[in-house]
Design a protein around this motif. Structure first.
Motif, PDB file in Angstrom:
ATOM      1  N   SER A   9       0.844  -1.185   0.000  1.00  0.00           N
ATOM      2  CA  SER A   9       0.000   0.000   0.000  1.00  0.00           C
ATOM      3  C   SER A   9       0.877   1.232   0.000  1.00  0.00           C
ATOM      4  N   GLY A  10       0.240   2.394  -0.067  1.00  0.00           N
ATOM      5  CA  GLY A  10       0.997   3.632  -0.034  1.00  0.00           C
ATOM      6  C   GLY A  10       1.007   4.299   1.312  1.00  0.00           C
ATOM      7  N   TYR A  11       0.574   3.602   2.367  1.00  0.00           N
ATOM      8  CA  TYR A  11       0.411   4.245   3.670  1.00  0.00           C
ATOM      9  C   TYR A  11       1.707   4.868   4.182  1.00  0.00           C
ATOM     10  N   GLU A  12       2.805   4.099   4.161  1.00  0.00           N
ATOM     11  CA  GLU A  12       4.057   4.622   4.687  1.00  0.00           C
ATOM     12  C   GLU A  12       4.585   5.763   3.820  1.00  0.00           C
ATOM     13  N   ARG A  13       4.441   5.638   2.514  1.00  0.00           N
ATOM     14  CA  ARG A  13       4.875   6.729   1.636  1.00  0.00           C
ATOM     15  C   ARG A  13       4.061   7.988   1.881  1.00  0.00           C
ATOM     16  N   ALA A  14       2.767   7.807   2.149  1.00  0.00           N
ATOM     17  CA  ALA A  14       1.925   8.963   2.434  1.00  0.00           C
ATOM     18  C   ALA A  14       2.314   9.617   3.755  1.00  0.00           C
ATOM     19  N   LEU A  15       2.687   8.816   4.745  1.00  0.00           N
ATOM     20  CA  LEU A  15       3.190   9.371   6.003  1.00  0.00           C
ATOM     21  C   LEU A  15       4.452  10.193   5.759  1.00  0.00           C
ATOM     22  N   ASP A  16       5.365   9.655   4.953  1.00  0.00           N
ATOM     23  CA  ASP A  16       6.599  10.376   4.644  1.00  0.00           C
ATOM     24  C   ASP A  16       6.304  11.696   3.933  1.00  0.00           C
ATOM     25  N   TYR A 120      -6.382   5.245   4.358  1.00  0.00           N
ATOM     26  CA  TYR A 120      -5.877   6.415   5.069  1.00  0.00           C
ATOM     27  C   TYR A 120      -4.929   7.246   4.207  1.00  0.00           C
ATOM     28  N   VAL A 121      -4.502   6.686   3.086  1.00  0.00           N
ATOM     29  CA  VAL A 121      -3.696   7.453   2.131  1.00  0.00           C
ATOM     30  C   VAL A 121      -4.433   8.726   1.725  1.00  0.00           C
ATOM     31  N   LEU A 122      -5.737   8.636   1.553  1.00  0.00           N
ATOM     32  CA  LEU A 122      -6.533   9.809   1.180  1.00  0.00           C
ATOM     33  C   LEU A 122      -6.376  10.918   2.210  1.00  0.00           C
ATOM     34  N   GLU A 123      -6.514  10.591   3.472  1.00  0.00           N
ATOM     35  CA  GLU A 123      -6.413  11.567   4.553  1.00  0.00           C
ATOM     36  C   GLU A 123      -5.041  12.252   4.556  1.00  0.00           C
ATOM     37  N   LEU A 124      -3.992  11.446   4.480  1.00  0.00           N
ATOM     38  CA  LEU A 124      -2.638  11.985   4.559  1.00  0.00           C
ATOM     39  C   LEU A 124      -2.291  12.826   3.334  1.00  0.00           C
ATOM     40  N   LEU A 125      -2.682  12.344   2.172  1.00  0.00           N
ATOM     41  CA  LEU A 125      -2.348  13.059   0.942  1.00  0.00           C
ATOM     42  C   LEU A 125      -3.034  14.420   0.885  1.00  0.00           C
ATOM     43  N   VAL A 126      -4.332  14.433   1.132  1.00  0.00           N
ATOM     44  CA  VAL A 126      -5.082  15.683   1.018  1.00  0.00           C
ATOM     45  C   VAL A 126      -4.649  16.674   2.092  1.00  0.00           C
ATOM     46  N   HIS A 127      -4.392  16.190   3.291  1.00  0.00           N
ATOM     47  CA  HIS A 127      -3.969  17.123   4.340  1.00  0.00           C
ATOM     48  C   HIS A 127      -2.521  17.577   4.148  1.00  0.00           C
ATOM     49  N   ALA A 128      -1.705  16.804   3.444  1.00  0.00           N
ATOM     50  CA  ALA A 128      -0.384  17.311   3.061  1.00  0.00           C
ATOM     51  C   ALA A 128      -0.554  18.502   2.120  1.00  0.00           C
ATOM     52  N   TRP A 129      -1.472  18.368   1.182  1.00  0.00           N
ATOM     53  CA  TRP A 129      -1.766  19.485   0.273  1.00  0.00           C
ATOM     54  C   TRP A 129      -2.321  20.673   1.051  1.00  0.00           C
ATOM     55  N   LEU A 141       2.972  15.914  -5.123  1.00  0.00           N
ATOM     56  CA  LEU A 141       2.238  14.737  -4.676  1.00  0.00           C
ATOM     57  C   LEU A 141       2.445  13.588  -5.660  1.00  0.00           C
ATOM     58  N   ASP A 142       2.855  12.456  -5.131  1.00  0.00           N
ATOM     59  CA  ASP A 142       3.102  11.242  -5.906  1.00  0.00           C
ATOM     60  C   ASP A 142       1.840  10.884  -6.701  1.00  0.00           C
ATOM     61  N   PRO A 143       1.923  10.810  -8.051  1.00  0.00           N
ATOM     62  CA  PRO A 143       0.733  10.487  -8.850  1.00  0.00           C
ATOM     63  C   PRO A 143       0.088   9.160  -8.470  1.00  0.00           C
ATOM     64  N   ASP A 144       0.910   8.186  -8.056  1.00  0.00           N
ATOM     65  CA  ASP A 144       0.345   6.904  -7.642  1.00  0.00           C
ATOM     66  C   ASP A 144      -0.498   7.070  -6.385  1.00  0.00           C
ATOM     67  N   LEU A 145      -0.018   7.876  -5.435  1.00  0.00           N
ATOM     68  CA  LEU A 145      -0.798   8.122  -4.221  1.00  0.00           C
ATOM     69  C   LEU A 145      -2.068   8.897  -4.542  1.00  0.00           C
ATOM     70  N   VAL A 146      -1.969   9.843  -5.470  1.00  0.00           N
ATOM     71  CA  VAL A 146      -3.157  10.592  -5.890  1.00  0.00           C
ATOM     72  C   VAL A 146      -4.193   9.629  -6.463  1.00  0.00           C
TER      73      VAL A 146
END
Length: 200
Positions: A9-16, A120-129, A141-146
């Motif tokens: 998954s992308g969870y750890e990458r999204a945390l980073d 939870y990738v959604l939460e982390l990605l959008v709040h990073a933005w 933002l990583d296109p794969d995570l998007v």
């Protein structure tokens, strides 16, 4: 094998990604308004810290802390340190047994925590933005995570909107990319918080 050595998954990458924004926020920018209505940048960080603490509570079958009311109180005097403590505590709780634990997921029944973290990738990605735009930071933002976040939003967005957790969806510009379409679906107006260097 721990979750942090397993990367389907992308969870750890999204945390980073989120942490990369947190560490770049200037000390005097935490009081700035964010794209989340009535929340400052500090409130936004407190909300995401609360999400890490909620995961820990779900694993233990406990009541999670209330991170909706004045979430900035979870940030304390050192935002970066507060975030890293919460992240480390959550990571330590993600044992193989915990990752297999069934967790209630809104109106969708139960999911193993491992699968819940994928959403939870959604939460982390959008709040990073959100945090980057609130504090004038560039963020890539990583296109794969998007793409992963967009897929999750399509599944849970309508339910979240009915529960009052999202504002009305906006209409993205014609030909908009996936990130702009995702932000518009979640009620974010990019023009209201332009990237540093863009016209307001």
């Amino acid at each position: 094998m721990s979750f942090m050595t397993r990367e389907p998954s992308g969870y750890e990458r999204a945390l980073d990604l989120f942490e990369g924004v947190v560490v770049g926020v200037p000390e005097d920018a935490w009081g700035l308004p964010s794209p989340c209505e009535a929340w400052s940048a500090a409130d936004l960080l407190g909300h995401v810290i609360g999400g890490q603490l909620e995961i820990i509570a779900l694993i233990g079958g406990e009541e999670p802390p209330d991170a909706a009311d004045a979430p900035g109180r979870l940030v304390g005097g050192d935002p970066v340190a507060s975030w890293r403590r919460a992240r480390a505590a959550c990571a330590a709780a993600l044992t193989p047994e915990a990752l297999a634990t069934p967790i209630p997921f809104g109106g969708f029944g139960e999911l193993p925590l491992r699968d819940l973290l994928d959403t939870y990738v959604l939460e982390l990605l959008v709040h990073a933005w959100d945090l980057a735009r609130a504090t004038g930071l560039p963020v890539c933002l990583d296109p794969d995570l998007v793409h992963r976040a967009s897929a999750t939003a399509q599944v849970i967005g309508t339910t979240m909107r009915k529960e009052g957790l999202l504002g009305p969806a906006l209409t993205p510009p014609r030909g908009a990319g996936e990130l702009t379409r995702l932000l518009a679906f979640l009620g974010r107006d990019e023009s209201a918080f332009p990237e540093k260097g863009e016209p307001a």
